[in-house]
Design a protein around this motif. Sequence first.
Motif, PDB file in Angstrom:
ATOM      1  N   LEU A 181     -32.505  -8.529   9.729  1.00  0.00           N
ATOM      2  CA  LEU A 181     -32.320  -7.113  10.051  1.00  0.00           C
ATOM      3  C   LEU A 181     -33.372  -6.224   9.408  1.00  0.00           C
ATOM      4  O   LEU A 181     -33.861  -5.281  10.046  1.00  0.00           O
ATOM      5  CB  LEU A 181     -30.923  -6.657   9.597  1.00  0.00           C
ATOM      6  N   ALA A 182     -33.711  -6.480   8.157  1.00  0.00           N
ATOM      7  CA  ALA A 182     -34.635  -5.593   7.450  1.00  0.00           C
ATOM      8  C   ALA A 182     -35.200  -6.312   6.235  1.00  0.00           C
ATOM      9  O   ALA A 182     -34.633  -7.300   5.756  1.00  0.00           O
ATOM     10  CB  ALA A 182     -33.921  -4.312   7.013  1.00  0.00           C
ATOM     11  N   ALA A 183     -36.324  -5.813   5.744  1.00  0.00           N
ATOM     12  CA  ALA A 183     -36.935  -6.332   4.527  1.00  0.00           C
ATOM     13  C   ALA A 183     -37.621  -5.193   3.805  1.00  0.00           C
ATOM     14  O   ALA A 183     -38.062  -4.217   4.432  1.00  0.00           O
ATOM     15  CB  ALA A 183     -37.926  -7.448   4.839  1.00  0.00           C
TER      16      ALA A 183
ATOM     17  N   TRP B 134     -36.601  -7.779  -1.044  1.00  0.00           N
ATOM     18  CA  TRP B 134     -35.339  -8.266  -0.489  1.00  0.00           C
ATOM     19  C   TRP B 134     -35.437  -8.350   1.027  1.00  0.00           C
ATOM     20  O   TRP B 134     -36.316  -7.747   1.648  1.00  0.00           O
ATOM     21  CB  TRP B 134     -34.178  -7.344  -0.882  1.00  0.00           C
ATOM     22  N   CYS B 135     -34.513  -9.115   1.596  1.00  0.00           N
ATOM     23  CA  CYS B 135     -34.443  -9.278   3.050  1.00  0.00           C
ATOM     24  C   CYS B 135     -32.972  -9.450   3.434  1.00  0.00           C
ATOM     25  O   CYS B 135     -32.254 -10.235   2.802  1.00  0.00           O
ATOM     26  CB  CYS B 135     -35.252 -10.497   3.466  1.00  0.00           C
ATOM     27  N   THR B 136     -32.506  -8.704   4.429  1.00  0.00           N
ATOM     28  CA  THR B 136     -31.116  -8.824   4.873  1.00  0.00           C
ATOM     29  C   THR B 136     -31.036  -9.614   6.177  1.00  0.00           C
ATOM     30  O   THR B 136     -31.875  -9.465   7.065  1.00  0.00           O
ATOM     31  CB  THR B 136     -30.455  -7.446   5.068  1.00  0.00           C
ATOM     32  N   VAL B 137     -30.014 -10.447   6.260  1.00  0.00           N
ATOM     33  CA  VAL B 137     -29.841 -11.363   7.384  1.00  0.00           C
ATOM     34  C   VAL B 137     -28.442 -11.213   7.947  1.00  0.00           C
ATOM     35  O   VAL B 137     -27.457 -11.169   7.194  1.00  0.00           O
ATOM     36  CB  VAL B 137     -30.054 -12.819   6.926  1.00  0.00           C
ATOM     37  N   GLN B 138     -28.354 -11.127   9.261  1.00  0.00           N
ATOM     38  CA  GLN B 138     -27.063 -11.176   9.936  1.00  0.00           C
ATOM     39  C   GLN B 138     -26.824 -12.607  10.401  1.00  0.00           C
ATOM     40  O   GLN B 138     -27.637 -13.164  11.151  1.00  0.00           O
ATOM     41  CB  GLN B 138     -27.034 -10.243  11.137  1.00  0.00           C
TER      42      GLN B 138
END
Length: 336
Positions: free
Chosen positions: A37-39, A85-89
């Motif tokens: 989703l984002a980093a 950081w990195c967000t994952v769904q």
Amino acid sequence: MHDSPETTRRERGADDSTPDFLSLADLASVRVGGRVLAASDDFFAPKANLLKPGPAIFVPGKYTSRGKWMDGWESRRKRTPGHDWCTVQLGMRGVIRGVDVDTSFFTGNFPSHCSIEARDGRAEWTMILEQVELRGDSHNYFGLTDGRPWTHLRLNIVPDGGVARLRVHGDVVVDWKRVARGGKTVDLAAIWNGGLVLAVSDMHYGAKDNMLMPGRAKNMGDGWETKRRRGPGHDWAIVRLGTPGTITRIEIDTNHFKGNYPDRASIEGCLAPGASLGALAVAAWSDVLPQAKLRPHHRRLFARELVHRGPVSHLRLNIFPDGGVSRLRVHGTPAR
């Protein structure tokens, strides 16, 4: 900055052990809908690489306008306090049993440490992996014990650097009241519904888990294929259904397998929820589908041919004598 990967791997003695959780589904795989989703930053290599299917590769001498091309997610060198950081769904909501923070080919530019947070839906972030040290150009395996289901992860890397792949292995959590509402027929073996291939006799050419993936196979490599059998016997695969159920129809798809499809197939079933492979070896198996001829590059449906419909919790697909199967679908209703 970028040493020779193979030389560095040999010198350091990368960890080649295989923890048990690697046999579970990858909840974050893009093949089942996982996405980044984002980093905080992906200056050198895009964040989407983190979930790419297949292992990372290294191309000597390949550069972009920003630096060395790397097959992973890589942030720039951090010159201020903090971390990236990195967000994952996740593609499938589930209980995470372990992760692989894979730093393959990142030798002088991997993060020194990482931590992982998770959340379920819109809930608050919860730390599920406290900060741990990473090794470069290695599979960094971490088992997890939190038994709650999650939908999102946030991978924190300290302070910056590159990660080739993130694999998130666990048990899919399915709301069967919603999925099979009103007695609806569903694919009890689908990976989305918690199906899992527990063991196979051989998978020389194609991974066992391919059989339960969504959609039809894209090519021959997107199925399960064994080596050519030179002795007696036949190949087989044991599949744990997402939940015990009664079978109404089975599909055996040999899509793309034209000169290497099995000549025949049969299926057996048993009711042994939660059984180990050792227990399944001595379980009472019953014929579900007697031996039937298969065709090349063809999806064969079986309904009237089924002699035992269950309820069953596990199936054993037998292929004679060897070959490739791209998909196995087991349509039915969950047992009450």
